[in-house]
Design an enzyme around this catalytic site. Sequence first.
Site, PDB file in Angstrom:
ATOM      1  N   ARG A 172       0.816  -1.233   0.000  1.00 50.16           N
ATOM      2  CA  ARG A 172       0.000   0.000   0.000  1.00 50.16           C
ATOM      3  C   ARG A 172       0.842   1.272   0.000  1.00 50.16           C
ATOM      4  NH1 ARG A 172      -2.092  -3.533  -1.369  1.00 50.16           N
ATOM      5  NH2 ARG A 172      -3.842  -4.656  -0.517  1.00 50.16           N
ATOM      6  N   SER A 221     -10.288  -0.703   3.273  1.00 53.04           N
ATOM      7  CA  SER A 221      -9.551  -1.088   4.484  1.00 53.04           C
ATOM      8  C   SER A 221      -9.089   0.162   5.215  1.00 53.04           C
ATOM      9  CB  SER A 221      -8.332  -1.939   4.123  1.00 53.04           C
ATOM     10  OG  SER A 221      -8.769  -3.168   3.600  1.00 53.04           O
ATOM     11  N   GLU A 291      -4.539   3.224   6.837  1.00 53.18           N
ATOM     12  CA  GLU A 291      -4.298   3.074   5.393  1.00 53.18           C
ATOM     13  C   GLU A 291      -5.073   4.184   4.673  1.00 53.18           C
ATOM     14  OE1 GLU A 291      -4.763  -0.868   3.646  1.00 53.18           O
ATOM     15  OE2 GLU A 291      -5.658   0.046   1.865  1.00 53.18           O
TER      16      GLU A 291
HETATM   17  C1  LIG Z   1     -15.369  -0.968  -1.128  1.00 50.03           C
HETATM   18  C2  LIG Z   1     -13.881  -0.714  -1.249  1.00 50.03           C
HETATM   19  C3  LIG Z   1     -13.014  -1.764  -1.497  1.00 50.03           C
HETATM   20  C4  LIG Z   1     -11.644  -1.555  -1.606  1.00 50.03           C
HETATM   21  N1  LIG Z   1     -10.825  -2.612  -1.863  1.00 50.03           N
HETATM   22  C5  LIG Z   1      -9.509  -2.431  -1.998  1.00 50.03           C
HETATM   23  C6  LIG Z   1      -8.629  -3.541  -2.294  1.00 50.03           C
HETATM   24  O1  LIG Z   1      -9.046  -4.665  -2.440  1.00 50.03           O
HETATM   25  N2  LIG Z   1      -7.316  -3.279  -2.417  1.00 50.03           N
HETATM   26  C7  LIG Z   1      -6.782  -2.021  -2.276  1.00 50.03           C
HETATM   27  O2  LIG Z   1      -5.566  -1.859  -2.408  1.00 50.03           O
HETATM   28  N3  LIG Z   1      -7.588  -0.980  -2.002  1.00 50.03           N
HETATM   29  C8  LIG Z   1      -8.915  -1.136  -1.868  1.00 50.03           C
HETATM   30  N4  LIG Z   1      -9.734  -0.081  -1.586  1.00 50.03           N
HETATM   31  C9  LIG Z   1      -9.135   1.251  -1.388  1.00 50.03           C
HETATM   32  C10 LIG Z   1      -9.017   2.104  -2.660  1.00 50.03           C
HETATM   33  O3  LIG Z   1      -9.984   1.711  -3.621  1.00 50.03           O
HETATM   34  C11 LIG Z   1      -7.625   2.032  -3.269  1.00 50.03           C
HETATM   35  O4  LIG Z   1      -6.632   2.484  -2.368  1.00 50.03           O
HETATM   36  C12 LIG Z   1      -7.525   2.874  -4.541  1.00 50.03           C
HETATM   37  O5  LIG Z   1      -6.293   2.598  -5.170  1.00 50.03           O
HETATM   38  C13 LIG Z   1      -7.622   4.367  -4.276  1.00 50.03           C
HETATM   39  O6  LIG Z   1      -7.780   5.008  -5.529  1.00 50.03           O
HETATM   40  P1  LIG Z   1      -8.587   6.370  -5.665  1.00 50.03           P
HETATM   41  O7  LIG Z   1      -8.489   6.795  -7.079  1.00 50.03           O
HETATM   42  O8  LIG Z   1      -9.944   6.231  -5.106  1.00 50.03           O
HETATM   43  O9  LIG Z   1      -7.691   7.330  -4.758  1.00 50.03           O
HETATM   44  P2  LIG Z   1      -8.205   8.359  -3.653  1.00 50.03           P
HETATM   45  O10 LIG Z   1      -8.906   7.609  -2.576  1.00 50.03           O
HETATM   46  O11 LIG Z   1      -8.923   9.484  -4.289  1.00 50.03           O
HETATM   47  O12 LIG Z   1      -6.800   8.886  -3.086  1.00 50.03           O
HETATM   48  C14 LIG Z   1      -5.957   8.017  -2.353  1.00 50.03           C
HETATM   49  C15 LIG Z   1      -4.531   8.593  -2.400  1.00 50.03           C
HETATM   50  O13 LIG Z   1      -4.056   8.520  -3.736  1.00 50.03           O
HETATM   51  C16 LIG Z   1      -3.686   9.811  -4.197  1.00 50.03           C
HETATM   52  N5  LIG Z   1      -4.037   9.889  -5.622  1.00 50.03           N
HETATM   53  C17 LIG Z   1      -5.227   9.615  -6.208  1.00 50.03           C
HETATM   54  N6  LIG Z   1      -5.144   9.787  -7.539  1.00 50.03           N
HETATM   55  C18 LIG Z   1      -3.857  10.176  -7.794  1.00 50.03           C
HETATM   56  C19 LIG Z   1      -3.142  10.527  -8.970  1.00 50.03           C
HETATM   57  N7  LIG Z   1      -3.708  10.505 -10.191  1.00 50.03           N
HETATM   58  N8  LIG Z   1      -1.849  10.872  -8.846  1.00 50.03           N
HETATM   59  C20 LIG Z   1      -1.233  10.907  -7.634  1.00 50.03           C
HETATM   60  N9  LIG Z   1      -1.868  10.617  -6.485  1.00 50.03           N
HETATM   61  C21 LIG Z   1      -3.153  10.235  -6.570  1.00 50.03           C
HETATM   62  C22 LIG Z   1      -4.472  10.809  -3.346  1.00 50.03           C
HETATM   63  O14 LIG Z   1      -3.806  12.049  -3.277  1.00 50.03           O
HETATM   64  C23 LIG Z   1      -4.468  10.069  -2.003  1.00 50.03           C
HETATM   65  O15 LIG Z   1      -3.237  10.268  -1.351  1.00 50.03           O
HETATM   66  C24 LIG Z   1     -11.120  -0.258  -1.469  1.00 50.03           C
HETATM   67  C25 LIG Z   1     -11.984   0.814  -1.228  1.00 50.03           C
HETATM   68  C26 LIG Z   1     -13.348   0.594  -1.112  1.00 50.03           C
HETATM   69  C27 LIG Z   1     -14.244   1.756  -0.869  1.00 50.03           C
END
Ligand SMILES: Cc1cc2nc3c(=O)[nH]c(=O)nc-3n(C[C@H](O)[C@H](O)[C@H](O)COP(=O)(O)OP(=O)(O)OC[C@H]3O[C@@H](n4cnc5c(N)ncnc54)[C@H](O)[C@@H]3O)c2cc1C
Length: 298
Positions: A172, A221, A291
């Site tokens: 992560r 998570s 996380e």
């Molecule tokens: C129901 C559910 C299930 C999930 N299951 C998993 C799983 O199985 N495995 C897992 O790893 N995660 C899981 N997650 C967490 C999440 O989906 C991941 O961490 C995902 O990668 C976050 O992406 P996001 O675009 O939503 O980022 P955001 O939540 O919008 O941001 C998270 C971080 O990433 C940064 N960020 C976002 N986009 C960019 C970009 N383009 N450039 C630079 N930085 C950026 C943000 O600044 C922030 O620091 C889950 C979440 C939910 C709600």
Amino acid sequence: MNDWCQSLPIVRGRYTFKASMAEQTWFRVGGPADVLFKPVDLEDLISFLKQRPTDIPINIVGAGSNLLVRDGGLRGVVIRLGRGFATIERDGLEIEVGGGALDRTVALTCGDWGLSGLEFLVGVPGTIGGAVKMNAGCYGTETKDRLIWADVVDLGGQVQRLTAAELAMSYRHSNIRADQIVTRARFKCEMGDPQAIKRRLETLLAEREASQPVKGRTGGSTFRNPEGFSAWNLIDEAGCRGLKVGQAQVSEKHCNFLLNTDNCTATDLETLGETVRARVKANSGHDLHWEIVRIGEA
Ligand SMILES: Cc1cc2nc3c(=O)[nH]c(=O)nc-3n(C[C@H](O)[C@H](O)[C@H](O)COP(=O)(O)OP(=O)(O)OC[C@H]3O[C@@H](n4cnc5c(N)ncnc54)[C@H](O)[C@@H]3O)c2cc1C
């Protein structure tokens, strides 16, 4: 509107002033951002970054699926990549994807092409930018296992291509800084049987739905798994399953997920998380680390 808003550069994308961050996150909580900027493409983003007032804070959000924005909201400009960053292109056994493409769409598109390797992304509700930044992973595969390189733009508008090795991705985590925006990434796949890939995608989605509150307002998570332990197990043993603060609740289905059950605040969710941390520490001695990324003013 703040005075500095007058000096924002002219862009082709969209500015939204006093933008609700609750609408930008899966938790559906959080105060407003002074400005939300959605660039239409890379050129628009770079032009903004080069001309913006340099003394205002910049935050980048993806799909907001791992994000808790506090109730006071975010000062400065929040950047969310627009539709021009959602492209998915195939080049033989490799694909190139915009940082704003949804993980699920990438997994399904690869499935349609008979490309295997990225199926694990089907249940991760974020964007490719978020997946690279957080090294998203599940069911034994992580983003780092498939990533070849990622393009990042810094706040001065400089583009840099970083190899997976340079990103030093681990559980992560990647070394992408808060001032770097992932705009594009390339992944390796292999040929697979489209029917077998389709079955795997369906199985992954079904397994997830059976074990996680995927339809709830959650941030995924909440805490990282401590080395050799499952966070959910430690939380369960500390008696926190179903624990509530206001309308924020530890999921009954999966203890490492927090839920906004009705109309809770970000403070409720953060207080609940801290209560869980304290109880786990008292019960097992383990320090849980968030996380979920928490940003903004209380
Ligand atoms: C129901 C559910 C299930 C999930 N299951 C998993 C799983 O199985 N495995 C897992 O790893 N995660 C899981 N997650 C967490 C999440 O989906 C991941 O961490 C995902 O990668 C976050 O992406 P996001 O675009 O939503 O980022 P955001 O939540 O919008 O941001 C998270 C971080 O990433 C940064 N960020 C976002 N986009 C960019 C970009 N383009 N450039 C630079 N930085 C950026 C943000 O600044 C922030 O620091 C889950 C979440 C939910 C709600």
